[in-house]
Design a protein around this motif. Sequence first.
Motif, PDB file in Angstrom:
ATOM      1  N   ALA A 200      -6.469  -5.650  -8.529  1.00  0.00           N
ATOM      2  CA  ALA A 200      -5.910  -4.830  -9.503  1.00  0.00           C
ATOM      3  C   ALA A 200      -5.535  -3.557  -9.264  1.00  0.00           C
ATOM      4  O   ALA A 200      -4.395  -3.084  -9.590  1.00  0.00           O
ATOM      5  N   VAL A 201      -6.250  -2.849  -8.637  1.00  0.00           N
ATOM      6  CA  VAL A 201      -6.189  -1.406  -8.252  1.00  0.00           C
ATOM      7  C   VAL A 201      -4.951  -1.186  -7.256  1.00  0.00           C
ATOM      8  O   VAL A 201      -3.910  -0.432  -7.532  1.00  0.00           O
ATOM      9  N   GLY A 202      -4.995  -1.998  -6.268  1.00  0.00           N
ATOM     10  CA  GLY A 202      -3.922  -1.794  -5.227  1.00  0.00           C
ATOM     11  C   GLY A 202      -2.478  -1.988  -5.610  1.00  0.00           C
ATOM     12  O   GLY A 202      -1.623  -1.034  -5.662  1.00  0.00           O
ATOM     13  N   PRO A 203      -2.011  -3.330  -6.526  1.00  0.00           N
ATOM     14  CA  PRO A 203      -0.468  -3.194  -7.055  1.00  0.00           C
ATOM     15  C   PRO A 203      -0.412  -2.058  -8.203  1.00  0.00           C
ATOM     16  O   PRO A 203       0.807  -1.648  -8.158  1.00  0.00           O
ATOM     17  N   GLY A 204      -1.599  -1.686  -8.857  1.00  0.00           N
ATOM     18  CA  GLY A 204      -1.155  -0.736  -9.860  1.00  0.00           C
ATOM     19  C   GLY A 204      -0.896   0.601  -9.342  1.00  0.00           C
ATOM     20  O   GLY A 204       0.171   1.198  -9.772  1.00  0.00           O
ATOM     21  N   ILE A 205      -1.507   0.937  -8.256  1.00  0.00           N
ATOM     22  CA  ILE A 205      -1.233   2.239  -7.605  1.00  0.00           C
ATOM     23  C   ILE A 205       0.300   2.258  -6.922  1.00  0.00           C
ATOM     24  O   ILE A 205       1.047   3.177  -7.077  1.00  0.00           O
ATOM     25  N   ALA A 206       0.549   1.118  -6.309  1.00  0.00           N
ATOM     26  CA  ALA A 206       1.787   0.883  -5.787  1.00  0.00           C
ATOM     27  C   ALA A 206       3.014   1.010  -7.065  1.00  0.00           C
ATOM     28  O   ALA A 206       3.902   1.594  -6.551  1.00  0.00           O
TER      29      ALA A 206
ATOM     30  N   LEU B 228      11.869   1.275  -6.988  1.00  0.00           N
ATOM     31  CA  LEU B 228      11.243   0.166  -7.691  1.00  0.00           C
ATOM     32  C   LEU B 228      11.081  -1.046  -6.874  1.00  0.00           C
ATOM     33  O   LEU B 228       9.991  -1.755  -6.828  1.00  0.00           O
ATOM     34  N   ARG B 229      12.137  -1.323  -5.994  1.00  0.00           N
ATOM     35  CA  ARG B 229      12.026  -2.217  -5.094  1.00  0.00           C
ATOM     36  C   ARG B 229      10.883  -2.182  -4.050  1.00  0.00           C
ATOM     37  O   ARG B 229      10.312  -2.863  -3.694  1.00  0.00           O
ATOM     38  N   VAL B 230      10.925  -0.838  -3.700  1.00  0.00           N
ATOM     39  CA  VAL B 230       9.716  -0.482  -2.711  1.00  0.00           C
ATOM     40  C   VAL B 230       8.438  -0.670  -3.355  1.00  0.00           C
ATOM     41  O   VAL B 230       7.486  -1.189  -2.692  1.00  0.00           O
ATOM     42  N   GLY B 231       8.188  -0.531  -4.605  1.00  0.00           N
ATOM     43  CA  GLY B 231       6.886  -0.590  -5.580  1.00  0.00           C
ATOM     44  C   GLY B 231       6.513  -2.188  -5.112  1.00  0.00           C
ATOM     45  O   GLY B 231       5.494  -2.435  -5.032  1.00  0.00           O
ATOM     46  N   LEU B 232       7.532  -3.009  -5.584  1.00  0.00           N
ATOM     47  CA  LEU B 232       7.426  -4.285  -5.423  1.00  0.00           C
ATOM     48  C   LEU B 232       7.040  -4.774  -4.163  1.00  0.00           C
ATOM     49  O   LEU B 232       6.163  -5.755  -3.939  1.00  0.00           O
ATOM     50  N   VAL B 233       7.386  -4.201  -3.199  1.00  0.00           N
ATOM     51  CA  VAL B 233       7.071  -4.635  -1.716  1.00  0.00           C
ATOM     52  C   VAL B 233       5.574  -4.183  -1.495  1.00  0.00           C
ATOM     53  O   VAL B 233       4.819  -4.840  -0.900  1.00  0.00           O
ATOM     54  N   ASN B 234       5.254  -2.867  -1.905  1.00  0.00           N
ATOM     55  CA  ASN B 234       4.085  -2.300  -1.488  1.00  0.00           C
ATOM     56  C   ASN B 234       3.036  -2.902  -2.284  1.00  0.00           C
ATOM     57  O   ASN B 234       1.672  -2.895  -1.823  1.00  0.00           O
ATOM     58  N   ALA B 235       3.343  -3.598  -3.583  1.00  0.00           N
ATOM     59  CA  ALA B 235       2.224  -3.978  -4.539  1.00  0.00           C
ATOM     60  C   ALA B 235       1.451  -5.103  -3.687  1.00  0.00           C
ATOM     61  O   ALA B 235       0.190  -5.212  -3.849  1.00  0.00           O
TER      62      ALA B 235
ATOM     63  N   LEU C 236       4.078  -8.144   9.904  1.00  0.00           N
ATOM     64  CA  LEU C 236       5.217  -8.481   9.442  1.00  0.00           C
ATOM     65  C   LEU C 236       6.375  -7.596  10.074  1.00  0.00           C
ATOM     66  O   LEU C 236       7.510  -7.815   9.004  1.00  0.00           O
ATOM     67  N   ASP C 237       6.314  -7.136  11.068  1.00  0.00           N
ATOM     68  CA  ASP C 237       7.303  -6.695  11.797  1.00  0.00           C
ATOM     69  C   ASP C 237       8.016  -5.582  11.040  1.00  0.00           C
ATOM     70  O   ASP C 237       9.162  -5.495  11.237  1.00  0.00           O
ATOM     71  N   SER C 238       7.285  -4.694  10.300  1.00  0.00           N
ATOM     72  CA  SER C 238       7.499  -3.436   9.571  1.00  0.00           C
ATOM     73  C   SER C 238       8.767  -3.730   8.653  1.00  0.00           C
ATOM     74  O   SER C 238       9.458  -3.041   8.313  1.00  0.00           O
ATOM     75  N   SER C 239       8.561  -4.929   8.333  1.00  0.00           N
ATOM     76  CA  SER C 239       9.759  -5.297   7.009  1.00  0.00           C
ATOM     77  C   SER C 239       9.152  -6.626   6.205  1.00  0.00           C
ATOM     78  O   SER C 239       8.353  -7.436   6.590  1.00  0.00           O
TER      79      SER C 239
ATOM     80  N   GLY D 267      13.325  -7.455   3.182  1.00  0.00           N
ATOM     81  CA  GLY D 267      14.489  -6.527   3.335  1.00  0.00           C
ATOM     82  C   GLY D 267      14.127  -5.077   3.152  1.00  0.00           C
ATOM     83  O   GLY D 267      14.954  -4.164   3.370  1.00  0.00           O
ATOM     84  N   ILE D 268      12.795  -4.814   2.987  1.00  0.00           N
ATOM     85  CA  ILE D 268      12.455  -3.366   2.869  1.00  0.00           C
ATOM     86  C   ILE D 268      11.497  -2.963   4.085  1.00  0.00           C
ATOM     87  O   ILE D 268      10.578  -3.651   4.380  1.00  0.00           O
TER      88      ILE D 268
END
Length: 726
Positions: free
Chosen positions: A519-525, A542-549, A619-622, A625-626
Amino acid sequence: MTDAQPPDDEPALVIHGPAGVVVGHHNVQNNYFSVLSPDPVEAAAETLGKVVLAQWRQEARLRGLHGSERIPVRWRARYPGEAGDRSPPPGAPVDGDATDLASFVETFRRLPQRRLVVLGGAGSGKTSLAVLLVIELLLRMEDRDPVPVLLPLASWRPRAEHLYTWLERQLLHEYPQLDPETVGALRRDQRVLPVLDGLDELPVAERPEALAALDSALQDGDPLVLTCRTGDFAAAARGKAVLGEAAVVEAKPLTAEEVSRYLLRTATREHEDRWRPLTDTLTGDPPCPAAEVLTVPLMLWLCRTAYRHPASGRDPGELADRERFPTAGTVESHLLDSLVPSVYPTGPPPPPLLGRKAARRWPGEDRRRDPERVSRWLRFLARHLEQRRTPDLAWWELGTTMRLVPRMLLTGLVTGVCIAVLIGPFDGITAALDGIGSAQGLGSSLVDGFVTMVVDALVNALPSAVVFALVHGIGYVFRGGALEPSRIRFRLGGAGRSAARSGPEILARAGIGLVAGLAVGPGIALLTALASALLSGHPAWLRVGLVNAPLYGFLFGLAGALAGGLMAWCEAPVAIESAPDPRDLLALNRRTLLLQWLMLAPPLGVVVGLGGRLTVEFLDSSLWGIGLVWNVADGLRFGVLTALGGGLGIALSLTAWGQWTVLARIWLPLTGHLPPAAMTFLEDAHQRGVLRKAGAVYQFRHARLQHHFARPADRPAPPVGRPSVP
């Protein structure tokens, strides 16, 4: 009072050549306290005796035990079949009363081993007799006599510490002018007479063991005085050896005639008429409610204290009014209202004694000794116990005075604020330094640093507050009650399995950590991406956030599961019934928490810092597509802040010490329910006789006192029969 009774004033020191003579009232002399002997042990005994005498003469004045104000409690000897399985020591029975201490002490001094057990009910004057015994023995001390030292017995753990080890440690703690070598010599040479007050304040399970340990530890010639409630001593002595060659005395109830004579004797001649209506009722109608109550020494002392000054506008004769006070319970409740003003005087405290450890003082003590504030704090504690239907005042349960949902919100709020204060400045300073290093202007760098501090503080605090609030609530429901203190216990192989956490509990704690991390990790992302999009004006964040979540969720979930499982694996519950006193248990839990953090912080940092790098490589740094970037600086930052912030959140929401800090040290003082230094206040109330210790918890001196403080101010005391008071 006899001619041999010690004076009200301090004894005078008269010098005759090389020696000093302490001369008291009626020329009673003490030739022991002279100029210091060249023998260091003897000199230490002389110095200790002077300090102890000054200490308890001062305390006797505060308790109203000096001179004619002593309550005439009579003490009768008990015999085999009444208090143990040993024959009484040879010699005259140790009978007497508090107004003729000289005869009582002389009989005690003639005992072969000088061992005495003092029994009585609640409020019967056991501690008062112990104080007076110490003073009288010191005033009559002769060459090579042991120095009587009064010590509360509540901190002794007979299962873990030998009597002599504990005794020497207490002497060093209370009288810091002594050194360990001297204390050991005084004890080995039988130059200390331990006056141990309150066997009944030990945990119930340890009282029989304490009696057996005392009996086995005492050597031939070792003196001892022990006080205990009668019923508790009888229960402890049942099936266990009691003190060998010890005389046993028990307080006898006062009679109405003795109470009447005492009240008139302690009144000045011009004020005797104020007491006549009450004393005439006591002698003329002994079954009256006032007589039933005033035959208890504590209630008699409260009566004299409450009505001694005519300027108060109160007339003691009102206690004889059966319409106003129809039952013993109403008289008792009326007198208990004067307990706090009596034991918390508003005047300045006496100066500290040289050579003795100063008592702990809570912040602003002189200002906060207002009896009304103290009464409000005691009422809060009493109502808390009434709601829980228990007499045990445990520091780790004070948080249960709040309902679960408000407590969760408060825990989350405090945790979020602490994490914000921890992470925000760290990131802000880092951003400002990066700006200065990249040739950006100082002003712009400071602005960027400030913005980063505020944004990162909010980004980390908001999800942490929500998650740790939920974690606290889940933990409370899972345990079925308040978080209890724990201790570190390494479990290797099959050793110690019975005392450590069970397998299902370890898995449950790991599961809670996993859910919290997810819960905390995606929330922070997501919050970080949202803040970046708003500040930069680029929705691509926002796309970066969806990837980092999911990446943050995986890392924080793994770290949370590891933290929860390891905490449960390496800790074990503390046996509260045999735990040390409340402050020691609090310190033990704080040390446990520190050790847990030292053990968990490195694994957490490694999981998040190194795990992030390994995941990006996998993940080969991707992802979607991000591009993913996780360099050494990112790994260090995430690892350190996770270890610090996560450890802080766990400490405040999932440990007994954390809940004590959030509620008893922050919230309850802010709302006026307790003073800021709550533990010191409880210790002070114990020293003043309002509370008693029972192992790791406090209790009101008697259930009637707890009920008195717990009832609403506008509700009269319930009718009762024979009074039972502290």
